[in-house]
Design a protein around this motif. Sequence first.
Motif, short mmCIF file in Angstrom:
data_model
loop_
_atom_site.label_atom_id
_atom_site.label_comp_id
_atom_site.label_asym_id
_atom_site.label_seq_id
_atom_site.Cartn_x
_atom_site.Cartn_y
_atom_site.Cartn_z
N LEU A 6 0.86 -1.18 0.00
CA LEU A 6 0.00 0.00 0.00
C LEU A 6 0.89 1.23 0.00
O LEU A 6 1.72 1.39 0.90
CB LEU A 6 -0.90 0.02 1.24
N ARG A 7 0.77 2.05 -1.02
CA ARG A 7 1.49 3.32 -1.07
C ARG A 7 0.50 4.39 -0.62
O ARG A 7 -0.51 4.62 -1.27
CB ARG A 7 1.96 3.62 -2.49
N CYS A 8 0.81 5.01 0.51
CA CYS A 8 -0.12 5.99 1.06
C CYS A 8 -0.39 7.11 0.06
O CYS A 8 -1.49 7.65 0.01
CB CYS A 8 0.39 6.53 2.39
N SER A 9 0.59 7.45 -0.73
CA SER A 9 0.42 8.53 -1.71
C SER A 9 -0.67 8.22 -2.74
O SER A 9 -1.18 9.12 -3.40
CB SER A 9 1.73 8.85 -2.42
N ASP A 10 -1.04 6.94 -2.87
CA ASP A 10 -2.15 6.59 -3.76
C ASP A 10 -3.49 6.99 -3.16
O ASP A 10 -4.49 7.05 -3.87
CB ASP A 10 -2.17 5.08 -4.04
N VAL A 11 -3.50 7.28 -1.86
CA VAL A 11 -4.72 7.65 -1.15
C VAL A 11 -4.65 9.09 -0.64
O VAL A 11 -5.59 9.85 -0.79
CB VAL A 11 -4.98 6.68 0.02
N ILE A 12 -3.53 9.43 -0.05
CA ILE A 12 -3.32 10.78 0.50
C ILE A 12 -2.09 11.35 -0.20
O ILE A 12 -0.98 10.84 -0.05
CB ILE A 12 -3.11 10.73 2.03
N SER A 13 -2.29 12.41 -0.96
CA SER A 13 -1.20 12.93 -1.80
C SER A 13 0.01 13.37 -0.97
O SER A 13 -0.11 13.83 0.15
CB SER A 13 -1.70 14.10 -2.65
N MET A 55 -12.83 6.39 3.19
CA MET A 55 -11.36 6.32 3.29
C MET A 55 -10.90 4.87 3.40
O MET A 55 -9.91 4.47 2.79
CB MET A 55 -10.86 7.11 4.50
N LEU A 56 -11.62 4.05 4.17
CA LEU A 56 -11.28 2.62 4.26
C LEU A 56 -11.38 1.95 2.90
O LEU A 56 -10.53 1.13 2.53
CB LEU A 56 -12.20 1.91 5.25
N ALA A 57 -12.40 2.31 2.15
CA ALA A 57 -12.56 1.75 0.80
C ALA A 57 -11.40 2.16 -0.10
O ALA A 57 -10.89 1.35 -0.89
CB ALA A 57 -13.88 2.20 0.20
N ARG A 58 -10.96 3.39 0.02
CA ARG A 58 -9.81 3.85 -0.78
C ARG A 58 -8.54 3.12 -0.38
O ARG A 58 -7.71 2.76 -1.23
CB ARG A 58 -9.63 5.37 -0.64
N ASP A 60 -3.34 -7.72 6.85
CA ASP A 60 -2.17 -7.18 7.55
C ASP A 60 -1.85 -5.76 7.06
O ASP A 60 -1.63 -4.85 7.87
CB ASP A 60 -0.97 -8.11 7.32
N VAL A 61 -1.85 -5.57 5.76
CA VAL A 61 -1.52 -4.25 5.19
C VAL A 61 -2.60 -3.23 5.56
O VAL A 61 -2.28 -2.10 5.91
CB VAL A 61 -1.35 -4.35 3.66
N LEU A 62 -3.86 -3.64 5.51
CA LEU A 62 -4.94 -2.73 5.86
C LEU A 62 -4.85 -2.30 7.32
O LEU A 62 -5.02 -1.12 7.65
CB LEU A 62 -6.30 -3.36 5.58
N ALA A 63 -4.54 -3.23 8.22
CA ALA A 63 -4.39 -2.90 9.65
C ALA A 63 -3.26 -1.89 9.85
O ALA A 63 -3.41 -0.90 10.58
CB ALA A 63 -4.14 -4.16 10.46
N ARG A 64 -2.14 -2.12 9.19
CA ARG A 64 -1.01 -1.19 9.30
C ARG A 64 -1.34 0.16 8.66
O ARG A 64 -0.92 1.21 9.16
CB ARG A 64 0.23 -1.78 8.64
N GLY A 65 -2.07 0.11 7.56
CA GLY A 65 -2.48 1.35 6.89
C GLY A 65 -3.40 2.18 7.77
O GLY A 65 -3.26 3.40 7.85
N LYS A 66 -4.35 1.53 8.45
CA LYS A 66 -5.26 2.24 9.35
C LYS A 66 -4.48 2.86 10.50
O LYS A 66 -4.74 4.02 10.87
CB LYS A 66 -6.34 1.30 9.87
N ASP A 67 -3.52 2.12 11.06
CA ASP A 67 -2.68 2.68 12.13
C ASP A 67 -1.92 3.91 11.64
O ASP A 67 -1.81 4.91 12.33
CB ASP A 67 -1.70 1.63 12.65
N HIS A 68 -1.37 3.82 10.44
CA HIS A 68 -0.62 4.94 9.87
C HIS A 68 -1.51 6.17 9.70
O HIS A 68 -1.12 7.28 10.05
CB HIS A 68 -0.02 4.53 8.52
N VAL A 69 -2.71 5.97 9.17
CA VAL A 69 -3.63 7.09 8.95
C VAL A 69 -4.02 7.73 10.29
O VAL A 69 -4.07 8.95 10.41
CB VAL A 69 -4.88 6.62 8.16
#
Length: 80
Positions: A23-30, A65-68, A43-52
Amino acid sequence: MSRGIPRPVPTIRRHVVPTTKVLRCSDVISRCPVVIEGQNEKDVLARGKDHVRVDHGMRIIPAPMLARLRGAIHDKKRPR
């Protein structure tokens, strides 16, 4: 070749390489340089949610945002 003795049947062995998810955060948040990798989408979604939550200050992550985030997760390309 002698009769009556069966010959072994060759077997094909395949080396299965697990696919890493990315997951590249820049694909969701510029302009966010964070790249998250994991063994599977969960696993990636859990880490992504923590990062956000931590790095972007979103205590509650809205459903769109979760869908994105889910939509931005893809297989990591293996070098050839």
